[in-house]
Structures are given as structure tokens and as C-alpha cells.
Enzyme design. Structure first.
Site, mmCIF file in Angstrom:
data_model
loop_
_atom_site.group_PDB
_atom_site.id
_atom_site.type_symbol
_atom_site.label_atom_id
_atom_site.label_comp_id
_atom_site.label_asym_id
_atom_site.label_seq_id
_atom_site.Cartn_x
_atom_site.Cartn_y
_atom_site.Cartn_z
ATOM 1 C CB ALA A 128 56.348 25.025 11.173
ATOM 2 C CB ALA A 129 61.247 22.590 12.122
ATOM 3 N N PRO A 130 59.810 20.825 14.483
ATOM 4 C CG PRO A 130 59.803 18.903 15.828
ATOM 5 C CD PRO A 130 59.937 20.403 15.898
ATOM 6 N N GLY A 132 55.263 19.045 14.852
ATOM 7 C CA GLY A 132 54.239 18.470 15.721
ATOM 8 C C GLY A 132 53.029 19.359 15.922
ATOM 9 C CE LYS A 133 54.099 23.825 20.391
ATOM 10 N NZ LYS A 133 55.313 22.986 20.469
ATOM 11 C CD GLU A 150 62.525 25.865 11.368
ATOM 12 O OE1 GLU A 150 63.643 26.391 11.546
ATOM 13 O OE2 GLU A 150 61.605 25.894 12.218
ATOM 14 C CG ASP A 181 64.642 36.237 9.797
ATOM 15 O OD1 ASP A 181 63.821 36.159 10.736
ATOM 16 O OD2 ASP A 181 65.774 36.735 9.922
ATOM 17 C CB CYS A 253 59.754 24.030 25.319
ATOM 18 S SG CYS A 253 61.067 24.155 24.101
#
Length: 321
Positions: A128-130, A132-133, A150, A181, A253
């Protein structure tokens, strides 16, 4: 003080030139120009519907931002983009104060939109980090429970700060965080979630191009060979964590075929309880805002172009039978 000009790492660029010329052909030169020229980069502004601000909206409109829309967008999701390069001023984290908006690459919303979260569903953001989603998920619907995981301790702190900055009381009651994990979550929380997002750790093409030194670049290129196996394990774990009838979205990404289509192919060839979900309607209706690569077998790949400098972003969706 003027910001230091970003320096391109030649080792990474040479590696990308060789790899992506082979994978993307002529498209690579167009993508290359955008990725190597931060002055062409665009940024989107996601309004926080949990802390609405008419002043922010008016400021966006004055600066020629327009709303990103799609026929399946929930009305509560309000993201604004500008065709011109540059970014909207960011907001600093202040303890106890809720931010009005989040700055992001507009393509980051596509995995969230593909996941199509409904009110009351149980959702896992596995990497999940940072954050935004996770924030974007909360703009789309009110989950019955949102589990943000995370494993990295430093990134986990970043995630918690993001949630603190965007989620007011009492919405925070529906959110839990962990540092597991992700490859183990499928066993720890088997058949527990309606929707799972796996925004997998990947060879982030934008940041890697501006690696600080040659040694770090060499380490990252070597690490790249190990990532597909980790990504496959994360996606397999996500499937185990899903309830039957649930769906998982896998995203990265990077432009890398090995980390995108090949990972999904590995899963489809080894997991008989999942089937791919066609995302072509999303690509067709958003083609005026994003450039999508042709011949992607198991999802969508956003290619950065001038005036549409979003991505890279790969998105694939699987349904558990």
C-alpha cells in the site's frame, strides 16, 4: 533556492534502450523522450471528498484543470488534470489536519478503477505505501474494511502518515494497517477479501532513470531479474486471500514485459481458479486522456506521450471462480 536538475543515469538508460527497443519497437523513442524529460511530466490532483474544499476546486479551474471522467467513475471520485506539464502546489503533512487533495500520476487511478470497489466490501491493498491508491479507493466507496499492508518499516510509516493526512474520524475506524510479507497474507487471511489490489514492487522506470550513482543502477538492474518471481508470489497470495467470486487487480509502474504480462501468464497457467477480466472498455473510453500500448495480452499498459505524460502503468484484473 533553485531545485537541482535531475541527472539521468546513463547505465539505466542504455539498459532501457536495449530492452525497450526490443519490446516496444518505434514506440520506445516517443516514450523515452517523455521519461527522460521531467519538464514534460504532468501531475493530477485528486480531491479528498472526506474534506471538501471549494477554494481548491476554484483554484484548479482557474489554472485550466479539467475533471478526468469515465462512464464507470463513481460521482465521488473527483480527479483533475491539466494538459500542460507541471504540478499543483503540494500540501505539507500537519498532525491533526486533513489535506484537501492528493498529487499523483493520473494513471495511478486506473488500478483503483479496475478494482471497482463497492460500499461495504472488504478490501486489501497488499503493497500500500505510500498510500495514494488507498486514498483513491476511499474516494470511490466506503469499504466495510480496508486493510492496508506494507512490509517495509520506513514505507509503512509513510503510509500511516498519508492515511492520517487524508482520513478523518470516524472513517479511520474502517481501516487497519499491517507490516506483513504480502507473500504470506494468502495463508494468514485465506478467503477473507472481496477485492485485493496488488500494486507490486517493480523496476519503477521513472525513478530508476534518475538513480543517484552507477553502483546503485547496477544493483537495480541485477535485482530486476528477481522481481518477476516475487511479483508472481504476491499475486498468487492475493488470489488465496480472495473469497470465491472476488477479484484482484495487479499493477506495476514499469514497461517491462517480464514484470507485467509474463507474471499474469504465469498465474493463469498455474492457477485454475482464476480467469482474466477484459479491460478494453476502460481503454476505449479513456483513450482521449491516456495512450495505451497495443498487443498487451492480459491487461492495459499506459505509455507516456507528450500531452498525455501519464504512466508507465500496467493494469490487469483477475476474477476468482
Amino acid at each position: 533556492m533553485a531545485r537541482l536538475k535531475r541527472q539521468i543515469c546513463r547505465v539505466v538508460l542504455d539498459y532501457f534502450d536495449k530492452t525497450y527497443t526490443n519490446e516496444l519497437g518505434d514506440q520506445w523513442q516517443i516514450v523515452r523522450e517523455v521519461l527522460t524529460t521531467p519538464g514534460l511530466w504532468q501531475y493530477a490532483v485528486l480531491l479528498n471528498n472526506l474534506q471538501s474544499s471549494l477554494e481548491t476546486l476554484n483554484n484548479l479551474l482557474v489554472h485550466n484543470y479539467h475533471q478526468l471522467t469515465h462512464q464507470t467513475f463513481p460521482e465521488s471520485l473527483k480527479c483533475y488534470i491539466n494538459r500542460n506539464p507541471g504540478t499543483f502546489p503540494s500540501q505539507r503533512h500537519q498532525a491533526g489536519k486533513i489535506k484537501a487533495y492528493y498529487i499523483l500520476n493520473a494513471s495511478s487511478l486506473l488500478p483503483v478503477l479496475a478494482l471497482d470497489v463497492k460500499h461495504g466490501e472488504t478490501v486489501l491493498d497488499m503493497c500500500a505505501a505510500p498510500g495514494g491508491k488507498s486514498i483513491a479507493l476511499l474516494q470511490c466507496a466506503t469499504p466495510g474494511r480496508l486493510h492496508c499492508n506494507e512490509p517495509d518499516i520506513h514505507r509503512s510509516r509513510w503510509l500511516k502518515q498519508t492515511l492520517e493526512s487524508f482520513v478523518p474520524w470516524p472513517h479511520v475506524n474502517a481501516i487497519s494497517t499491517s507490516q506483513l510479507d504480502g507473500r504470506l497474507i494468502g495463508n494468514v487471511h485465506a478467503n477473507s477479501y472481496d477485492k485485493v489490489l496488488v500494486d507490486a514492487p517493480c523496476s519503477n522506470d521513472r525513478s530508476w532513470l534518475f538513480s543517484s550513482d552507477v553502483q546503485q543502477a547496477a544493483e537495480r538492474i541485477s535485482q530486476r531479474k528477481t522481481l518477476p518471481a516475487i511479483q508472481t508470489e504476491l499475486l498468487r497470495s492475493a488470489i488465496h486471500a480472495l473469497r470465491p467470486g472476488g477479484s484482484v487487480v495487479y499493477s506495476t509502474c514499469t514497461l517491462s514485459q517480464a514484470e507485467n504480462d509474463a507474471v499474469v501468464s504465469n498465474i493463469l497457467n498455474s492457477c485454475r481458479d482464476v480467469v482474466p477480466v477484459d479491460l478494453s472498455d476502460m481503454a476505449n473510453t479513456l483513450s482521449h486522456e491516456f495512450t495505451f500500448a497495443a498487443h498487451v495480452t492480459h491487461g492495459l499498459l499506459v505509455l507516456p506521450h507528450k500531452g498525455k505524460a501519464w504512466g508507465p502503468m500496467f493494469v490487469s484484473k483477475l476474477l476468482k471462480l
